[in-house]
Motif scaffolding. Sequence first.
Motif, short mmCIF file in Angstrom:
data_model
loop_
_atom_site.label_atom_id
_atom_site.label_comp_id
_atom_site.label_asym_id
_atom_site.label_seq_id
_atom_site.Cartn_x
_atom_site.Cartn_y
_atom_site.Cartn_z
N PRO A 1 -17.35 50.34 -1.30
CA PRO A 1 -18.73 49.87 -1.11
C PRO A 1 -19.41 49.62 -2.45
N THR B 1 -22.73 49.86 -3.06
CA THR B 1 -23.82 50.79 -3.31
C THR B 1 -23.69 51.99 -2.38
N ILE B 2 -24.47 53.01 -2.67
CA ILE B 2 -24.49 54.19 -1.81
C ILE B 2 -24.90 53.78 -0.40
N GLY B 3 -25.85 52.85 -0.29
CA GLY B 3 -26.30 52.39 1.02
C GLY B 3 -25.21 51.72 1.85
N ASP B 4 -24.21 51.19 1.18
CA ASP B 4 -23.10 50.55 1.89
C ASP B 4 -22.01 51.55 2.28
N GLU C 1 -22.00 54.23 4.19
CA GLU C 1 -21.89 54.67 5.59
C GLU C 1 -21.07 53.68 6.42
N GLU C 2 -21.36 52.40 6.28
CA GLU C 2 -20.60 51.39 7.04
C GLU C 2 -19.15 51.34 6.56
N HIS C 3 -18.93 51.45 5.24
CA HIS C 3 -17.58 51.47 4.69
C HIS C 3 -16.80 52.64 5.30
N TYR D 1 -20.47 45.49 5.16
CA TYR D 1 -21.04 46.17 4.00
C TYR D 1 -20.77 45.33 2.77
N ARG D 2 -21.57 45.54 1.73
CA ARG D 2 -21.33 44.84 0.47
C ARG D 2 -20.24 45.57 -0.29
#
Length: 97
Positions: free
Chosen positions: A25, A27-30, A32-34, A82-83
Amino acid sequence: MSDRIPEPVADLLRAVLEALDIPHPATIGDGEEHARVLTDRAMHAVIALHGILDDQVTQNLGIEWTTAYLRKRLAEHPPTGYRAAGARTAAENGGGS
């Protein structure tokens, strides 16, 4: 004695690697989806390996069938949503905004 892995086994190993080796991922925000995508893909890889290796399984359908089945399951859980780290934006690739 040859050190070559039989092709059906090598193909299964490639499919397991494909399941687990997905982009990190960005970023940290990505994350969870990763993690969700990776968990789904890892679960299918584990099921495939159990199907081949467990003596307790009553219907071992063979390496080729199991590899094809794993790839079908992986197609249902692509590493998207996710990014990814290192991914370029469309603008950076010359594709506009």
